[in-house]
Design a protein around this motif. Structure first.
Motif, PDB file in Angstrom:
ATOM      1  N   VAL A  97       0.867  -1.181   0.000  1.00 37.23           N
ATOM      2  CA  VAL A  97       0.000   0.000   0.000  1.00 37.23           C
ATOM      3  C   VAL A  97       0.902   1.230   0.000  1.00 37.23           C
ATOM      4  CG1 VAL A  97      -1.672   1.373   1.296  1.00 37.23           C
ATOM      5  CG2 VAL A  97      -1.901  -1.100   1.217  1.00 37.23           C
ATOM      6  N   GLY A  98       0.701   2.098  -0.979  1.00 36.36           N
ATOM      7  CA  GLY A  98       1.440   3.351  -1.028  1.00 36.36           C
ATOM      8  C   GLY A  98       0.504   4.527  -0.825  1.00 36.36           C
ATOM      9  N   ILE A  99       0.976   5.570  -0.145  1.00 31.98           N
ATOM     10  CA  ILE A  99       0.205   6.811   0.022  1.00 31.98           C
ATOM     11  C   ILE A  99       0.801   7.848  -0.923  1.00 31.98           C
ATOM     12  CG2 ILE A  99      -0.623   8.576   1.614  1.00 31.98           C
ATOM     13  CD1 ILE A  99      -1.586   5.763   2.328  1.00 31.98           C
TER      14      ILE A  99
ATOM     15  N   PRO B 236      -3.891  13.357  -0.837  1.00 27.52           N
ATOM     16  CA  PRO B 236      -3.311  12.016  -1.037  1.00 27.52           C
ATOM     17  C   PRO B 236      -4.365  10.918  -0.916  1.00 27.52           C
ATOM     18  CG  PRO B 236      -2.087  13.300   0.589  1.00 27.52           C
ATOM     19  CD  PRO B 236      -3.363  14.021   0.356  1.00 27.52           C
ATOM     20  N   LYS B 237      -4.005   9.761  -1.430  1.00 31.08           N
ATOM     21  CA  LYS B 237      -4.871   8.586  -1.335  1.00 31.08           C
ATOM     22  C   LYS B 237      -4.016   7.330  -1.334  1.00 31.08           C
ATOM     23  CE  LYS B 237      -5.680   8.576  -6.352  1.00 31.08           C
ATOM     24  NZ  LYS B 237      -5.096   9.902  -6.623  1.00 31.08           N
ATOM     25  N   PRO B 238      -4.530   6.230  -0.790  1.00 28.43           N
ATOM     26  CA  PRO B 238      -3.786   4.966  -0.836  1.00 28.43           C
ATOM     27  C   PRO B 238      -3.964   4.288  -2.191  1.00 28.43           C
ATOM     28  CG  PRO B 238      -5.830   4.668   0.365  1.00 28.43           C
ATOM     29  CD  PRO B 238      -5.767   6.110  -0.002  1.00 28.43           C
ATOM     30  N   ILE B 239      -2.914   3.652  -2.665  1.00 28.05           N
ATOM     31  CA  ILE B 239      -2.980   2.860  -3.892  1.00 28.05           C
ATOM     32  C   ILE B 239      -2.274   1.528  -3.652  1.00 28.05           C
ATOM     33  CG2 ILE B 239      -3.135   4.854  -5.448  1.00 28.05           C
ATOM     34  CD1 ILE B 239      -0.131   4.490  -6.024  1.00 28.05           C
ATOM     35  N   LEU B 240      -2.679   0.513  -4.411  1.00 31.94           N
ATOM     36  CA  LEU B 240      -2.014  -0.790  -4.338  1.00 31.94           C
ATOM     37  C   LEU B 240      -0.893  -0.845  -5.366  1.00 31.94           C
ATOM     38  CD1 LEU B 240      -4.859  -3.437  -3.889  1.00 31.94           C
ATOM     39  CD2 LEU B 240      -3.708  -2.032  -2.194  1.00 31.94           C
ATOM     40  N   ILE B 241       0.231  -1.398  -4.952  1.00 32.94           N
ATOM     41  CA  ILE B 241       1.399  -1.460  -5.831  1.00 32.94           C
ATOM     42  C   ILE B 241       2.003  -2.858  -5.767  1.00 32.94           C
ATOM     43  CG2 ILE B 241       3.657  -0.460  -6.352  1.00 32.94           C
ATOM     44  CD1 ILE B 241       2.770   1.954  -4.623  1.00 32.94           C
TER      45      ILE B 241
ATOM     46  N   GLU C 259     -10.294  -5.358   0.274  1.00 35.03           N
ATOM     47  CA  GLU C 259     -11.380  -5.399   1.259  1.00 35.03           C
ATOM     48  C   GLU C 259     -11.002  -4.582   2.498  1.00 35.03           C
ATOM     49  OE1 GLU C 259     -14.386  -6.553   1.084  1.00 35.03           O
ATOM     50  OE2 GLU C 259     -14.217  -7.505  -0.871  1.00 35.03           O
ATOM     51  N   ALA C 260      -9.738  -4.676   2.917  1.00 31.58           N
ATOM     52  CA  ALA C 260      -9.277  -3.914   4.078  1.00 31.58           C
ATOM     53  C   ALA C 260      -9.407  -2.414   3.827  1.00 31.58           C
ATOM     54  CB  ALA C 260      -7.823  -4.278   4.403  1.00 31.58           C
ATOM     55  N   LEU C 261      -9.044  -1.978   2.633  1.00 35.76           N
ATOM     56  CA  LEU C 261      -9.131  -0.558   2.301  1.00 35.76           C
ATOM     57  C   LEU C 261     -10.590  -0.091   2.247  1.00 35.76           C
ATOM     58  CD1 LEU C 261      -6.307  -0.211  -0.367  1.00 35.76           C
ATOM     59  CD2 LEU C 261      -6.338   0.796   1.922  1.00 35.76           C
ATOM     60  N   LYS C 262     -11.492  -0.961   1.818  1.00 36.30           N
ATOM     61  CA  LYS C 262     -12.921  -0.601   1.830  1.00 36.30           C
ATOM     62  C   LYS C 262     -13.385  -0.314   3.255  1.00 36.30           C
ATOM     63  CE  LYS C 262     -14.458  -3.257  -2.209  1.00 36.30           C
ATOM     64  NZ  LYS C 262     -15.284  -4.429  -2.650  1.00 36.30           N
TER      65      LYS C 262
ATOM     66  N   GLU D  29     -10.978  10.313  -4.446  1.00 39.12           N
ATOM     67  CA  GLU D  29     -10.440   9.891  -5.734  1.00 39.12           C
ATOM     68  C   GLU D  29     -10.997  10.778  -6.846  1.00 39.12           C
ATOM     69  OE1 GLU D  29     -11.528   5.795  -6.010  1.00 39.12           O
ATOM     70  OE2 GLU D  29      -9.946   5.115  -4.651  1.00 39.12           O
ATOM     71  N   CYS D  30     -11.737  11.824  -6.450  1.00 41.28           N
ATOM     72  CA  CYS D  30     -12.400  12.684  -7.418  1.00 41.28           C
ATOM     73  C   CYS D  30     -11.566  13.937  -7.706  1.00 41.28           C
ATOM     74  CB  CYS D  30     -13.782  13.093  -6.900  1.00 41.28           C
ATOM     75  SG  CYS D  30     -13.724  13.897  -5.289  1.00 41.28           S
ATOM     76  N   ARG D  31     -12.050  14.749  -8.622  1.00 39.74           N
ATOM     77  CA  ARG D  31     -11.366  15.989  -8.971  1.00 39.74           C
ATOM     78  C   ARG D  31     -11.754  17.066  -7.970  1.00 39.74           C
ATOM     79  NH1 ARG D  31     -13.559  16.628 -13.411  1.00 39.74           N
ATOM     80  NH2 ARG D  31     -14.691  18.580 -13.185  1.00 39.74           N
ATOM     81  N   PRO D  32     -10.800  17.732  -7.345  1.00 43.14           N
ATOM     82  CA  PRO D  32     -11.139  18.775  -6.366  1.00 43.14           C
ATOM     83  C   PRO D  32     -12.020  19.865  -6.965  1.00 43.14           C
ATOM     84  CG  PRO D  32      -8.810  18.209  -6.234  1.00 43.14           C
ATOM     85  CD  PRO D  32      -9.347  17.515  -7.451  1.00 43.14           C
ATOM     86  N   ASN D  33     -13.023  20.253  -6.181  1.00 42.23           N
ATOM     87  CA  ASN D  33     -13.926  21.344  -6.568  1.00 42.23           C
ATOM     88  C   ASN D  33     -14.509  21.145  -7.972  1.00 42.23           C
ATOM     89  OD1 ASN D  33     -15.333  23.729  -6.225  1.00 42.23           O
ATOM     90  ND2 ASN D  33     -13.665  25.007  -6.991  1.00 42.23           N
TER      91      ASN D  33
END
Length: 415
Positions: free
Chosen positions: A102-104, A110-115, A142-145, A155-159
């Motif tokens: 898991v990377g931040i 920021p958001k977590p991603i799987l690598i 599942e853990a991240l959910k 995960e969306c575009r700000p504003n």
């Protein structure tokens, strides 16, 4: 199996945690996690495994365990020890490139991603933190959910001018519509990092302090949010992390008659003084809700009471050519279970029925079933949380339908 190991295996707790197999020199040769230490460890010795498992069992001479409050915490602790110890049976036939991390990300929000391990070196410059190694991508997702419900991220575009889908289900804190400052958003990510570092106690202390400060300054909404997070951290619902592993372990050393990971149908009735009475049918498959299969019933015979209402919706359900359930779960006691079995008998169906009778404020749930059926009794004990989750979802769906009908009726009256 050595007598020392045999004694420990037979005295393990039925609780989540991490287990360590040791060789006859005391060296840790394997680290694993479990939803139930008792079931998981016993499964190694109750069946023939692949070559690697058979070699591990042959070499294992001793065992240590460490209990955790939840399977989610066991998952993180397992990764910590694999990284620290590199036990030979964890890394055998694998290298760092085969594991999942898991990377931040490094960005304003920021958001977590799987690598994958083979991608890690190339992506590390764009990450503020990395956690792992983990052994299963699906379990990690599942853990991240689960964690996103406690520490929501974007995960969306700000504003972007309109709320994203995840904002509507409280998994995005509102970056899309400027509902959260960068400072408060960073607090969420900091909490997520602490959790992956195994520091849940510190997170709770921080939240308790912030809750008191918010209450003193009359920021009651923020105080309530912190209170809810503390509760969520102390009551982590991680059935999705254990259901498949525990089911496999259960099958390994029990005669399995019932397909718990198949189709479970849950039923409930909702009405107020028998007005606008409705029924719900929800479906779990593979231990998770399958919402595309949910059904609503507007009850026709509303004067008779809950038991005849349940009879009506079950009779209507089995007139349809829908997939056959493996287990039926009823929100109710003996009377409800009996009427369900009556409908099944009339349709020449042999399907186990489980009821959950309501205690005071739903705190003293009592399972109702054929008490002479020892296999069903073991299934209920093992998968108690899954059955309760099914009951709660049926209840939620029925109440939601009932409320929508009441709302429509109020609108009609006004017009």
């Amino acid at each position: 199996m050595s007598s020392k190991l045999d004694k420990k295996v037979n005295n393990l707790p039925d609780k989540p945690g991490v287990y360590f197999f040791k060789d006859n020199h005391g060296e840790i040769i394997y680290v694993g996690k479990a939803g139930s230490l008792k079931r998981r460890v016993k499964s190694y010795f109750a069946r023939a495994g692949d070559r690697k498992t058979e070699a591990l069992v042959a070499e294992a001479d001793d065992l240590e365990t460490r209990e955790t409050p939840s399977v989610l915490e066991a998952l993180i602790l397992e990764a910590e020890f694999i990284k620290k110890l590199k036990p030979k049976y964890n890394v055998k036939d694998k290298d760092d490139k085969s594991f999942i991390y898991v990377g931040i990300t490094k960005e304003d929000y920021p958001k977590p991603i799987l690598i994958r391990g083979h991608e890690l070196d190339a992506k590390r410059f764009a990450l503020s933190a990395v956690f792992g190694p983990f052994t299963s991508a699906s379990t990690l997702r599942e853990a991240l959910k689960i964690l996103r419900g406690i520490f929501p991220w974007s995960e969306c575009r700000p504003n972007q001018g309109r709320p994203c889908f995840y904002y509507g289900i409280k998994k995005c804190p509102g970056v899309c519509i400027q509902k959260i400052s960068k400072k408060d958003y960073q607090k969420n990510i900091f909490g997520l990092k602490l959790f992956f570092s195994g520091k849940k106690t510190q997170i709770i202390k921080n939240l308790e302090r912030e809750m008191k400060e918010a209450s003193k300054s009359h920021e009651f909404e923020r105080a309530a949010d912190n209170r809810n997070r503390i509760y969520a951290l102390n009551h982590i619902h991680d059935i999705s992390l254990i259901k498949k592993d525990d089911y496999a372990d259960y099958k390994n050393y029990n005669i399995q008659k019932y397909n718990v990971m198949g189709r479970i149908e849950g039923y409930d009735i909702s009405n107020i003084s028998q007005k606008l009475a409705v029924g719900s049918m929800i479906v779990f498959e593979e231990g998770s809700p399958k919402k595309s299969e949910y059904k609503k019933f507007r009850i026709k015979q509303t004067e008779a009471g809950d038991v005849p209402m349940l009879h009506e919706i079950l009779a209507r359900r089995f007139k349809n050519n829908w997939p056959r359930p493996d287990i039926i779960l009823i929100d109710g006691g003996e009377a409800q279970v009996n009427v369900a079995e009556k409908v099944l008998k009339a349709n020449k169906l042999n399907i186990p029925v489980i009821g959950i009778a309501k205690g005071i404020s739903r705190k003293n749930d009592r399972f109702v079933f054929d008490y002479k059926n020892q296999e069903l009794k073991r299934i209920i004990k093992t998968f108690e949380n899954l059955f309760k989750q099914t009951r709660d979802e049926a209840h939620r769906f029925a109440i939601g339908y009932h409320r929508s009908l009441r709302k429509i009726k109020r609108i009609d009256k006004k017009e």
